[in-house]
Scaffold this motif. Structure first.
Motif, PDB file in Angstrom:
ATOM      1  N   GLN A   1      -3.422   0.508  -7.436  1.00  0.00           N
ATOM      2  CA  GLN A   1      -2.640  -0.862  -6.783  1.00  0.00           C
ATOM      3  C   GLN A   1      -2.430  -0.525  -5.299  1.00  0.00           C
ATOM      4  O   GLN A   1      -2.592  -1.263  -4.449  1.00  0.00           O
ATOM      5  CB  GLN A   1      -1.354  -0.920  -7.467  1.00  0.00           C
ATOM      6  N   LEU A   2      -1.788   0.441  -4.920  1.00  0.00           N
ATOM      7  CA  LEU A   2      -1.521   0.938  -3.395  1.00  0.00           C
ATOM      8  C   LEU A   2      -2.781   1.110  -2.789  1.00  0.00           C
ATOM      9  O   LEU A   2      -2.661   0.336  -1.654  1.00  0.00           O
ATOM     10  CB  LEU A   2      -0.865   2.365  -3.502  1.00  0.00           C
ATOM     11  N   MET A   3      -3.835   1.560  -3.215  1.00  0.00           N
ATOM     12  CA  MET A   3      -5.155   1.553  -2.468  1.00  0.00           C
ATOM     13  C   MET A   3      -6.147   0.260  -2.558  1.00  0.00           C
ATOM     14  O   MET A   3      -7.260   0.339  -2.007  1.00  0.00           O
ATOM     15  CB  MET A   3      -6.161   2.808  -3.060  1.00  0.00           C
TER      16      MET A   3
ATOM     17  N   ALA B   1      -5.159  13.063  -3.728  1.00  0.00           N
ATOM     18  CA  ALA B   1      -4.406  14.168  -3.174  1.00  0.00           C
ATOM     19  C   ALA B   1      -2.791  13.706  -3.441  1.00  0.00           C
ATOM     20  O   ALA B   1      -1.891  14.673  -3.132  1.00  0.00           O
ATOM     21  CB  ALA B   1      -4.737  14.022  -1.352  1.00  0.00           C
ATOM     22  N   LEU B   2      -2.630  12.439  -3.666  1.00  0.00           N
ATOM     23  CA  LEU B   2      -1.302  12.162  -3.916  1.00  0.00           C
ATOM     24  C   LEU B   2      -0.533  12.024  -5.418  1.00  0.00           C
ATOM     25  O   LEU B   2       0.633  12.262  -5.418  1.00  0.00           O
ATOM     26  CB  LEU B   2      -1.099  10.649  -3.443  1.00  0.00           C
TER      27      LEU B   2
ATOM     28  N   GLU C   1      -8.802  12.940   8.925  1.00  0.00           N
ATOM     29  CA  GLU C   1      -9.075  11.475   9.159  1.00  0.00           C
ATOM     30  C   GLU C   1      -8.880  10.642   8.043  1.00  0.00           C
ATOM     31  O   GLU C   1      -9.866  10.001   7.579  1.00  0.00           O
ATOM     32  CB  GLU C   1     -10.766  11.536   9.603  1.00  0.00           C
ATOM     33  N   PRO C   2      -7.830  10.362   7.537  1.00  0.00           N
ATOM     34  CA  PRO C   2      -7.303   9.566   6.353  1.00  0.00           C
ATOM     35  C   PRO C   2      -7.929   8.207   6.394  1.00  0.00           C
ATOM     36  O   PRO C   2      -7.817   7.584   5.345  1.00  0.00           O
ATOM     37  CB  PRO C   2      -5.932   9.902   6.055  1.00  0.00           C
ATOM     38  N   PHE C   3      -7.796   7.620   7.753  1.00  0.00           N
ATOM     39  CA  PHE C   3      -7.941   6.090   7.772  1.00  0.00           C
ATOM     40  C   PHE C   3      -9.482   5.723   8.336  1.00  0.00           C
ATOM     41  O   PHE C   3      -9.363   4.693   8.564  1.00  0.00           O
ATOM     42  CB  PHE C   3      -7.005   5.546   8.813  1.00  0.00           C
ATOM     43  N   GLU C   4     -10.364   6.706   8.498  1.00  0.00           N
ATOM     44  CA  GLU C   4     -11.468   6.335   8.850  1.00  0.00           C
ATOM     45  C   GLU C   4     -12.448   5.634   7.704  1.00  0.00           C
ATOM     46  O   GLU C   4     -12.208   5.819   6.449  1.00  0.00           O
ATOM     47  CB  GLU C   4     -12.326   7.645   8.938  1.00  0.00           C
ATOM     48  N   SER C   5     -12.997   4.370   8.249  1.00  0.00           N
ATOM     49  CA  SER C   5     -13.523   3.533   7.397  1.00  0.00           C
ATOM     50  C   SER C   5     -12.753   2.762   6.480  1.00  0.00           C
ATOM     51  O   SER C   5     -13.085   1.944   5.575  1.00  0.00           O
ATOM     52  CB  SER C   5     -14.626   4.117   6.314  1.00  0.00           C
ATOM     53  N   VAL C   6     -11.220   3.000   6.432  1.00  0.00           N
ATOM     54  CA  VAL C   6     -10.457   2.173   5.559  1.00  0.00           C
ATOM     55  C   VAL C   6     -10.006   0.955   6.454  1.00  0.00           C
ATOM     56  O   VAL C   6      -9.751   0.730   7.593  1.00  0.00           O
ATOM     57  CB  VAL C   6      -9.108   2.907   5.500  1.00  0.00           C
ATOM     58  N   ASP C   7     -10.108  -0.149   5.558  1.00  0.00           N
ATOM     59  CA  ASP C   7      -9.732  -1.506   6.276  1.00  0.00           C
ATOM     60  C   ASP C   7      -8.145  -1.567   6.892  1.00  0.00           C
ATOM     61  O   ASP C   7      -7.558  -0.879   6.251  1.00  0.00           O
ATOM     62  CB  ASP C   7      -9.961  -2.630   5.343  1.00  0.00           C
ATOM     63  N   PRO C   8      -7.857  -2.685   7.750  1.00  0.00           N
ATOM     64  CA  PRO C   8      -6.638  -2.521   8.269  1.00  0.00           C
ATOM     65  C   PRO C   8      -5.524  -2.865   7.483  1.00  0.00           C
ATOM     66  O   PRO C   8      -4.503  -2.301   7.556  1.00  0.00           O
ATOM     67  CB  PRO C   8      -6.916  -3.818   9.280  1.00  0.00           C
ATOM     68  N   VAL C   9      -5.548  -3.574   6.256  1.00  0.00           N
ATOM     69  CA  VAL C   9      -4.498  -3.865   5.457  1.00  0.00           C
ATOM     70  C   VAL C   9      -4.219  -2.769   4.502  1.00  0.00           C
ATOM     71  O   VAL C   9      -2.927  -2.288   4.372  1.00  0.00           O
ATOM     72  CB  VAL C   9      -5.073  -5.172   4.661  1.00  0.00           C
ATOM     73  N   SER C  10      -5.280  -2.121   4.088  1.00  0.00           N
ATOM     74  CA  SER C  10      -5.087  -0.817   3.359  1.00  0.00           C
ATOM     75  C   SER C  10      -4.518   0.127   4.125  1.00  0.00           C
ATOM     76  O   SER C  10      -3.512   0.991   3.851  1.00  0.00           O
ATOM     77  CB  SER C  10      -6.341  -0.304   2.747  1.00  0.00           C
ATOM     78  N   ALA C  11      -4.846   0.274   5.306  1.00  0.00           N
ATOM     79  CA  ALA C  11      -4.257   1.515   6.328  1.00  0.00           C
ATOM     80  C   ALA C  11      -3.003   1.211   6.780  1.00  0.00           C
ATOM     81  O   ALA C  11      -2.025   2.039   6.670  1.00  0.00           O
ATOM     82  CB  ALA C  11      -5.153   1.313   7.827  1.00  0.00           C
TER      83      ALA C  11
ATOM     84  N   VAL D   1       3.629   4.245   2.894  1.00  0.00           N
ATOM     85  CA  VAL D   1       3.851   5.098   1.861  1.00  0.00           C
ATOM     86  C   VAL D   1       3.983   6.511   2.790  1.00  0.00           C
ATOM     87  O   VAL D   1       4.956   7.236   2.342  1.00  0.00           O
ATOM     88  CB  VAL D   1       2.523   5.172   1.016  1.00  0.00           C
ATOM     89  N   LEU D   2       3.125   6.927   3.588  1.00  0.00           N
ATOM     90  CA  LEU D   2       3.266   8.184   4.467  1.00  0.00           C
ATOM     91  C   LEU D   2       4.424   8.263   4.984  1.00  0.00           C
ATOM     92  O   LEU D   2       5.148   9.454   5.198  1.00  0.00           O
ATOM     93  CB  LEU D   2       2.079   8.288   5.162  1.00  0.00           C
TER      94      LEU D   2
END
Length: 258
Positions: free
Chosen positions: A128-130, A156-157, A168-178, A184-185
């Protein structure tokens, strides 16, 4: 919720890490201490040694010399205990991508010895988070680059590690998910978890991190709190000053449109 105050103890303490590939020195004796509860950024140009350093620090790559200690446990003397405390989103590590997203998270939870009930509950939360609930039954091999990055972060979580190491955890990740992941982080760090983020994004590091280290040519050029490292200017200005290589140019004449 009361904000966690980092103790004197280090979440990660590395001394003299050295790695050579053939004739090329990738990491030249790095020393670095990451405080417990910190959000630590690792920045540097391509080929600086960031990924190699993190791989050695988390037990994925054996150093030629030097040591890495996670919450008092030597990574190479007791790798099982050390790795159990780490959630690792490493660059270039292959996933079992013939599994579905749900199966991959579940399998990872099993490897960390979680109970069946805990795995089921945490997997549902992480999907759900992702924003991957709809893709839970889809094989990871069919995921986009951003979805693959998010499912790897979920893995990883899953075991609620004491130290998160994210390349590079946010590479290619859409802005809302990021944005959701950032929330959470931040919560994780303020309640005692420690995050290390390797990134090329100065904006992300300056916005999220309280500590930063600048690495180039396998050595640490500067390390400390973000405010101390950047000084009176921006982190990007300080990075360019330390690393060099900035060229002011309009480009070749044939590229200009007028």
């Amino acid at each position: 919720m009361t904000e966690f105050s980092p103790a004197v103890a280090a979440a990660l303490d590395i001394h003299g890490l050295f790695k050579k590939f053939g004739d090329k020195v990738a990491v030249a004796g790095i020393d670095l201490t990451v405080p417990v509860g910190s959000f630590y950024g690792l920045v540097g140009p391509n080929g600086a040694g960031k990924t190699t350093t993190l791989s050695m620090a988390t037990g994925l790559l054996r150093p030629d010399s030097g040591s890495a200690v996670i919450h008092g446990v030597d990574v190479w003397a007791d790798p099982v205990s050390a790795k159990a405390m780490v959630g690792n989103l490493a660059d270039g590590v292959r996933l079992f991508d013939r599994l579905t997203g749900e199966q991959l998270i579940t399998y990872t939870g099993m490897m960390f010895g979680l109970s069946r009930d805990d795995i089921a509950a945490r997997t549902a939360d992480l999907l759900q988070l992702m924003d991957l609930t709809a893709a839970a039954g889809t094989p990871v091999v069919d995921y986009s680059a951003g979805m693959t990055k998010k499912i790897a972060l979920a893995c990883a979580l899953i075991h609620a590690p004491r130290l998160l190491v994210l390349d590079e955890p946010f590479e290619s990740v859409d802005p809302v998910s990021a944005a959701n992941i950032e929330d959470v982080l931040r919560s994780y760090a303020t309640t005692g978890g420690t995050v290390i983020v390797s990134s090329h994004s100065m904006d992300l590091v300056q916005r999220m991190c309280d500590h930063v280290a600048v690495i180039a040519n396998g050595t640490v050029l500067a390390a400390g709190t973000v405010d101390d490292v950047r000084g009176a200017g921006s982190l990007q200005d300080r990075f360019i000053e330390l690393v060099g290589g900035r060229h002011h140019s309009e480009g070749p004449s044939w590229l200009r449109q007028s």
